[in-house]
Each structure stands twice: as C-alpha cells, then as structure tokens.
Design a protein around this motif. Structure first.
Motif, PDB file in Angstrom:
ATOM      1  N   SER A 591      24.063  48.327  60.024  1.00 36.70           N
ATOM      2  CA  SER A 591      24.604  48.614  58.551  1.00 36.70           C
ATOM      3  C   SER A 591      23.288  49.445  57.998  1.00 36.70           C
ATOM      4  O   SER A 591      22.380  49.030  57.787  1.00 36.70           O
ATOM      5  CB  SER A 591      24.740  47.143  57.670  1.00 36.70           C
ATOM      6  N   GLU A 593      23.485  50.126  54.638  1.00 32.38           N
ATOM      7  CA  GLU A 593      22.829  49.709  53.515  1.00 32.38           C
ATOM      8  C   GLU A 593      21.835  48.460  53.623  1.00 32.38           C
ATOM      9  O   GLU A 593      20.951  48.643  52.898  1.00 32.38           O
ATOM     10  CB  GLU A 593      24.119  48.792  52.890  1.00 32.38           C
ATOM     11  N   GLU A 594      21.782  47.870  55.037  1.00 30.09           N
ATOM     12  CA  GLU A 594      20.758  47.044  54.951  1.00 30.09           C
ATOM     13  C   GLU A 594      19.395  47.551  55.413  1.00 30.09           C
ATOM     14  O   GLU A 594      18.457  46.870  55.243  1.00 30.09           O
ATOM     15  CB  GLU A 594      21.166  45.983  56.229  1.00 30.09           C
ATOM     16  N   TYR A 595      19.539  48.726  55.947  1.00 28.52           N
ATOM     17  CA  TYR A 595      18.166  49.513  56.473  1.00 28.52           C
ATOM     18  C   TYR A 595      17.914  50.726  55.615  1.00 28.52           C
ATOM     19  O   TYR A 595      17.016  51.563  56.081  1.00 28.52           O
ATOM     20  CB  TYR A 595      18.541  49.757  57.861  1.00 28.52           C
ATOM     21  N   ALA A 600      14.265  47.702  52.286  1.00 30.23           N
ATOM     22  CA  ALA A 600      15.384  47.717  53.325  1.00 30.23           C
ATOM     23  C   ALA A 600      14.572  47.233  54.583  1.00 30.23           C
ATOM     24  O   ALA A 600      13.150  46.944  54.804  1.00 30.23           O
ATOM     25  CB  ALA A 600      15.704  48.849  53.619  1.00 30.23           C
ATOM     26  N   LYS A 601      15.290  46.561  55.487  1.00 31.88           N
ATOM     27  CA  LYS A 601      14.687  46.191  56.857  1.00 31.88           C
ATOM     28  C   LYS A 601      14.186  47.281  57.595  1.00 31.88           C
ATOM     29  O   LYS A 601      14.692  48.646  57.346  1.00 31.88           O
ATOM     30  CB  LYS A 601      15.686  45.196  57.695  1.00 31.88           C
TER      31      LYS A 601
END
Length: 882
Positions: A591, A593-595, A600-601
C-alpha cells in the motif's frame, strides 16, 4: 622413385574418393592445429606487449641499494638497460584510513626511469623538477586522503627504523605487535615542500604489502652522478644513499639465475606482470591455463584426425591385401611393404599439410580480426590483438600433423607387412565365421523381412569392418558432444561473470550540496543521447535488533547463543526519487499510503551469503526469520555483532521494516574495506532523506543516467562538470565500459566455441564419410552378386536402410553414454579449477548428434551405393576373381 612408390601412387589414383577425403581430413586437422598454435602465440605476444606497455619492460627491481651496487648492475653481462630511482624517504600520512599503509613514500625518478616505468596519468602532468610531485589516486581511494592538482605538500621526510636497521617498501608495516619482532619507529630528518602537478594510477612496481603510497618526483638535481652504460644518473655519489634500480635483461628467461648471482642480501621485486607471460615467473597460472586449454584442443583434434587417417589406411590396406601378397611372393620384404604404406602417408601429408597450414593461418587471421576490438575491452587497450605468424608454431603444427599421419599409418602398415603371403593372396582372413555367428532369430526375420535379415547377417559376418564404422561414428558423437559441453561450461562461466546494471553513467560525490547537485542534474541530463536519468543518496547506518529475529543460519554463523540479546548490524539506506519509490511499492503489491509519509514503514533487502543452496551453488538466503522487524537505527556503520550502547536520543530512530527480495535501482558505487557476510539495504523515498541526514552517516549523493553512446556522453558530461566549477570531490563513472568487458569476454568465447565445434564436426563428418563409403566400395562384389540373383532396387535400398539403422543404433548405444561421461569429466575439471559452473546434461547436443549420425550415414550410403549401381554387374563380379 622405386616400383613400390609407383604402385602406391597408382592405388591412390584408383581410389580417388578415399584419397581426396583423407587429404581433406588432413587439411582440416592441419588447419585446426595451425589455428590453435598460431592463436596461442598471437595471444601470448599480445599479452606480453600489453603488459610491457602497462607495467614496463623491466624485469627485476632491486630496492634500497647503494650507488656502488647500482653501478655494478649497470655493467653486468646480460643486462640490456637500467633505470635509477632515488628513495628520498617516508612521510606520515595524516588522516589515513588504512592501518597497514600509514606512510607516503617519496621516490625521485631519473629521466630514464620515467621512460622505463610507465606512469598512467589521471590528471595533470609529470613532475619536471624536484619541487614537483605526482600523487597516486589510491591515496584517496584506499587511504581516504584526497589531494588535488595545485596543492602544496609540506612533508617531514624521514626513515622507518627497527632498532638499528632501516626499513623499506619491501618491509610491510607491522599493524600488530608480533612476538619477537622489534617495533618500528619513524625518525623524521628534514622538511620538504612539494607542489602537486598530477594524479596518476597506482604505480605498478609498488607492492600491495608496501607500507607507503608511492609519490613520484624527479631526482635531486643537486646530486652527483655515477657512470653506467644506460642510466648515467644514479642519484647521488653518497655511498650510503638509498636507491632502487630497475634492470632489463637481454634474456628474461635467466632472471632467476641473474638474481641468485647478483642480489646478495638486497631485496628485490620481479615484474611478474610481464614475466608470467614469458613463462619465467613464479605465477604460472596464465601459461598453465593457456597450454592446458591448447593441449585439450590438440588432443581432441589429434584424436579425430588419427581415427580418420587410421581408418583410411586400414581400408586402403584391405583394398591392397592381394597386391601386397603378390609383391611379397616375388620377393618384397616386410620393410618394403611397410615403407610403401608410410610413403602413402607422406604423399597425403605433402598434399594436405601445406594447404591445411594456409587454411589455418587464413581462418585464424579472419577470426582474430573479427574479435580484436572486443579484446581491447577486457585486455590491454593500448595494443591490438594481431596475427603473429611464428615459424616455430608453423613448424610445430606441421610436425604434429605429420606425426599424426605417420602414427595412424604405421599400425595398419605393420599388420599388413606381417601377414602371411598365401593368406594375403587368397584373402582368407578377411571374413572368419564361426558356427552360429550369423544366425538370426525368427522374430527378427518376421519384423525386418529378408532385407533386414541380410543387413543384420552382414553386420555379424563382417564384424571388423562394421566395428570400424561404429567406432568412427561413436568417436564423432563423443567429439561433438564433448566440444559442445566444453563450450557450454565456458559460456556458463562467462555469463555468470556478466553483471547488468540499471545505469550506464554515474556521478557521485560525498560532499556536494543538495542544491548544487540538482543544478548539476538539470545540466547533465541535457547531454545528447541521454535516455533516462535519476538521482539518489546513500547513507551508512547501524540497526539494533534482537538476535532472536535473525535466521538460525545467521545466528550460528555469528555465534549468537542468547536470542534475547541486542546486536547491531551495519546497513545502508538508499534514498531514491519519490516517483521511483511509489512505482516500486505498487510493483511489490504494498500500500503506497502505508509506506509513504512522515511515519511510514520502510522496505529493505536483507540477505545472507550462503555456500549451500538447493541448486548446490553459492547464493543468498534470508537473513531474518520473519517478513518484518522493528528496531532502532543510528548513523554510522558499526561492526556486526557489537552490543549496542546507549546512543543519544536525537540520533536514534525507531523504524518498522518490511522485507522484499529486490531493490528498485542499483546503488551508487561505494568504496568499502569491510567485507560483510550479508546484504542489508533499506530503500526509502527522497522526501524522508532530511530526517536521516547526519554528519556520521557518511552520505554519498549521486546521479545516474542511461545513454545511447555512454563513452561520448561521459566525455561531454566531464566538460559540463568542469564548466560548472564543481569544487567538491566527485567521481564520474562510465559503468557501461566496466560491464562491456564481461560482455566482450562472452562474445569471444562464443566465437571460438562455435568455430571449434564446427571444425571438429567437419573432421568427424569426413571420418564417417570416408569409412562408410570405402567399406561399401569394398563390398562391391558382394552387392553385385545380390543384384545378379534378382534383388530389385527397392529391396536393395531397403536392405541398405536397415544397415544405416543398425549402424546408427549401435553407435548411439556406445557413443551417447561415453559422451555423457566425457561431458561430466569436463565439468568436474572446470569446477575443480574454480569455475562457477553447474553441470547441465547435454540433451540438446546429444539430440543433434543422434540426428546427425543417421543423416550422415544415410547420405553417405546413398552416395556410395549410387556409384555402385552405375557399374556393370558382370565387371563387379569379375573383379578380384582372378
């Protein structure tokens, strides 16, 4: 010319087809032997000339000697020339990063030394007086200290001392205090100031264990002179002055004897880079490889040639058996009969060897001209690979070819001379049949019919002739499959050495400002021929993780026993364009948005090098147990396995990492002296870079480009960078040129492999054609008898087709297993030699050889039988009946 020679020539004229095919086989054999020897000589000459241009034509250097020793060497018998270098002294390298090389070593070259020892300039010019100096580039690359043209160096020149003894470049720096070894001290003696006028590549005469980086200036102009036949300037009349002398011998092969006679207690360095190609170095790897590969090729060529010529003479003697019996009955001795056969071999050699040598020279000259430019990419660019015609090599090829012919002819000649007279006249020993030897089963008769039964009975009845055909065919299969296996292993090794990269050109700098980088980026990407461009940064960090999160294999390798202990791992963080990062995230099914964003990761590649994988070869395995891990990172790379201390809170960052199997873009080139057993790389978008910038991170920023013509674009970019006035240290790499070397090696191997396989195939095909066609001709009376009793052309052709099938099946029964074993042995030999190859069973070449066996046998049968059908049956039956 005696009567035996005349009879031999008449027999050769009578069997024109066999004679012509044999001569063609000799031509191919001599051509291949000439090609192998000539190419070996040409390659060796190319390596010698290239090494001489790059490393110098001197053969031995004596270090730390006085002027009287130098003068004596200049007048030695067998010495072609000498060159003197003054050992001015050592200076401490302040800020050096290599603990084994803490000094600068100042060498004062004489004019002859500059001419004798090649110096490859990177920038600037050579020094013209004793106040100017040349700095090698590896001071920056290996020592971590950068000097630029125009810098002024103020050095405290002195000596390295161990007790009362003075140490030189041949004495490595004792990085550790060794028991029983006196610690060295540096004793400064004078101050000297130099102006840097040039940057050069590492001098070839500097040993890798030398404790000082060699800086080159001119000899002291205030020094005196010492007489010598070649280098009149010895540097000083002071007998205690330290000099180095480069000696060039008239006969390099006697270098070891010369050293034993003259060196005494003096240290010396051999120019192994040149001597190894002359065969007089302690490093025999290249010559051993060249001669062993050449020997293998010679063995394959000679094996095929011996069988071709041996079968040809065996068949010739079968034709002349009665003739030999008649000659023996009227008083011909065994020696005269044997010499008659050897005379035939000499005639064939006289016709085939000169043509073969010319064909070999022409063909290898054509191949060399085709691959010469490719050699420049991975060999010596200053010289060209050219055809070197050596009288010794040609004479050797002629002798080898002649010995092959005479050896193949001698065995059947000895047998023919020892045969009893009446047995030869009656030819009673040609076919010997025991009771039941030609019996065939009823099942065979039902399946194959009369024609197949006759073919099988002939196969059993005339085992000697049939065995020679099967042996020739089997040998052809073995040669073809083995040659392909050899070429396949070479191609494998070459392909695995070829590394592909995402860019052709790379600019990198450890100190450039971000704004200055982007201004330069906007300018460089306008260069003509640029297809794609990008920017990235690389930082060094350390990551603290639980030992229990690591894989069992890595924990065992590092010796971590407590899974709850915290360990640190050095890693790199690669920052790439936000656009490139987002595309990569989406390609991995993650995703965006997640990274992306401030919290963020992060994604990373963490692989451990392993010597054992499922394929049996070295490879990479996962370094962590799970697909993700959380930990803290701090700037600066720490040694793996160190227990993490308490870093300052402002430097430590908590991150969450998800592991993937690949990175989106290749990283910037990075000099590193540490060899890590793993790869740990985090990839992040450029928008997060500011959060990780730290003076301890050792950041490198750079630009990468894909171009149509990398060499031209690199030259244009170099001018643009100079015009932009970049004041920081930078490196501009033509990466495509580096990898073109491997691609050129692969191309050259392909060319020589295909040429070799083609020539071996031609010898094998000539062998088969000669054997089968002549055997069919020897059966002309038998086949005429079958036609005389009413066998139709259809039945006759059917019988011959069955014979083709029997020959082919028997050949494959013996030839394919033997070829498989030979292929395995070739693989084992190359693997034992360190080649990164895996065994691939040669199914494809076996399939081609199986088809070729039946095809060649069928074509040869059609040709031979077609000639027999044109003959009159009565004439064929009457032949040899008298």
């Amino acid at each position: 010319m005696n009567i035996f020679h005349k009879v031999t020539l008449q027999s050769m004229k009578k069997s024109r087809t066999r004679t012509i095919v044999t001569v063609i086989g000799v031509i191919l054999s001599a051509a291949m032997i000439t090609a192998v020897t000539t190419f070996s000589v040409s390659l060796l000459n190319y390596m010698i000339k290239g090494a001489t241009v790059k490393y110098g034509g001197w053969h031995v250097e004596f270090l730390d000697v006085d002027s009287s020793f130098a003068e004596a060497r200049a007048w030695d018998d067998g010495v072609a020339g000498t060159a003197i270098s003054e050992n001015i002294g050592y200076a401490e390298l302040k800020g050096g990063k290599n603990p084994n090389k803490p000094y600068l070593f100042i060498a004062g070259f004489s004019k002859v030394a500059f001419d004798t020892v090649p110096i490859e300039l990177v920038s600037g010019r050579l020094p013209e007086n004793s106040g100017e100096i040349l700095v090698p580039a590896h001071v920056a690359a290996n020592g971590g200290v950068t000097y630029a043209v125009g810098d002024t160096l103020s050095l405290a020149i002195g000596s390295r001392m161990a007790g009362e003894g003075r140490l030189g470049q041949h004495d490595p720096f004792p990085a550790r205090n060794e028991p029983g070894k006196e610690n060295e001290t540096f004793v400064p003696q004078e101050e000297r100031t130099y102006t840097v006028v040039g940057i050069c590549e590492r001098p070839a005469f500097e040993e890798f264990t030398a404790p000082g980086y060699t800086l080159i200036t001119t000899e002291d102009t205030a020094a005196g002179q010492t007489a010598g036949p070649t280098d009149q300037t010895a540097g000083s009349t002071d007998q205690t002055a330290s000099l180095s002398i480069f000696v060039t011998l008239k006969n390099p092969g006697k270098v070891q004897a010369y050293i034993e006679r003259t060196a005494g207690q003096s240290a010396y360095v051999l120019n192994d880079n040149v001597l190894r190609f002359l065969g007089v170095s302690s490093d025999h790897l290249f010559n051993m490889l060249l001669y062993s590969v050449g020997g293998i090729l010679m063995a394959l060529i000679m094996t095929g040639s011996i069988f071709l010529i041996y079968n040809s003479f065996t068949i010739s003697l079968n034709e002349r058996t009665r003739q030999f019996g008649i000659l023996a009955s009227v008083g011909a001795t065994a020696g005269q009969l044997r010499n008659s056969v050897l005379f035939e071999g000499l005639c064939i050699g006289a016709a085939g060897i000169p043509i073969g040598i010319l064909v070999g020279l022409g063909s290898i000259g054509l191949v060399i001209s085709f691959v010469a430019e490719k050699f420049k990419n991975f060999g010596y660019s200053a010289v060209s690979l050219s055809l070197t015609v050596s009288g010794t090599a040609i004479a050797g090829a002629a002798v080898i070819s002649l010995v092959t012919i005479l050896f193949a002819a001698y065995i059947p000649a000895r047998k023919a001379a020892a045969r009893p007279v009446m047995e030869s006249i009656r030819q009673t020993n040609e076919i010997k049949i025991e009771s039941g030897a030609v019996r065939t089963s009823k099942l065979t008769q039902r399946l194959c019919g009369l024609e197949g039964t006759l073919a099988l009975k002939n196969f059993k009845r005339n085992k000697k002739r049939c065995r020679s055909i099967v042996l020739s065919l089997s040998l052809s299969v073995i040669l073809f499959v083995s040659a392909n296996a050899f070429g396949s292993c070479l191609n494998q090794g070459a392909k695995r050495s070829v590394v592909n990269t995402d860019f052709d050109i790379c600019f990198s700098s450890p100190k450039i400002d971000e704004n200055e980088l982007f201004r330069l980026y906007g300018r460089l990407k306008t260069a003509e021929g640029i297809k794609e461009s990008s920017y990235q940064a690389l930082m060094s960090y350390s990551c603290a993780v639980r030992a229990g999160d690591l894989s069992d294999e890595y924990r065992k390798y590092m010796g971590y026993e407590n899974p709850d202990e915290t360990v640190t791992l050095p890693m790199d963080i690669q920052f790439i364009e936000d656009r490139e990062f987002r595309n990569f995230i989406e390609s991995q099914g993650l995703s965006p948005e997640e990274y992306t964003g401030q919290n963020a990761k992060m994604i990373a590649v963490a692989k451990q090098k392993s010597d054992e994988t499922k394929s049996g070869r070295s490879g990479l395995v996962n370094m962590f147990v799970g697909d993700s891990v959380s930990g803290s990172v701090t700037p600066g790379a720490e040694l793996p396995g160190e227990v993490k201390g308490n870093p300052s809170a402002d430097k430590e960052k908590q991150i969450s990492i998800t592991f993937v199997d690949t990175i989106p873009l290749d990283t910037l080139p990075k000099n590193s002296s540490d060899v890590k057993p793993f790869i740990f790389m985090i990839v992040a978008p450029w928008q997060l870079r500011e959060q990780f910038v730290s003076p301890d991170a050792g950041e490198i920023m750079g630009l990468t480009f894909l171009a149509d013509k990398p060499s031209q674009v690199t030259a244009e970019m170099s001018e643009m960078i100079q015009e932009a006035g970049i004041g920081t240290d930078y490196t501009l790499y033509n990466v495509n040129r580096m990898f073109e070397e491997n691609r050129s090696i692969l191309f050259v191997i392909h060319v020589f492999t295909y040429v070799f396989v083609m020539m071996i195939s031609l010898i094998a095909a000539a062998n088969v054609f000669n054997t089968i066609s002549t055997n069919i001709k020897l059966r002309r009376r038998e086949l005429a008898m079958l036609r005389s009793i009413g066998m139709s052309d259809r039945d006759f052709n059917k019988m011959m087709n069955f014979e083709c099938a029997f020959y082919g099946m028997r050949t494959l029964l013996f030839g394919l297993p033997a070829a498989g074993i030979c292929s395995w042995l070739i693989y084992c030999g190359m693997a034992a030699g360190g080649a990164d190859v895996s065994f691939v069973f040669p199914w494809a070449s076996m399939a081609v050889s199986a088809f070729s066996v039946f095809f060649i046998v069928f074509i040869t049968m059609v040709f031979a039988v077609g000639k027999l059908k044109k003959e009159n049956i009565i004439d064929a039956l009457r032949d040899d009946m008298a």
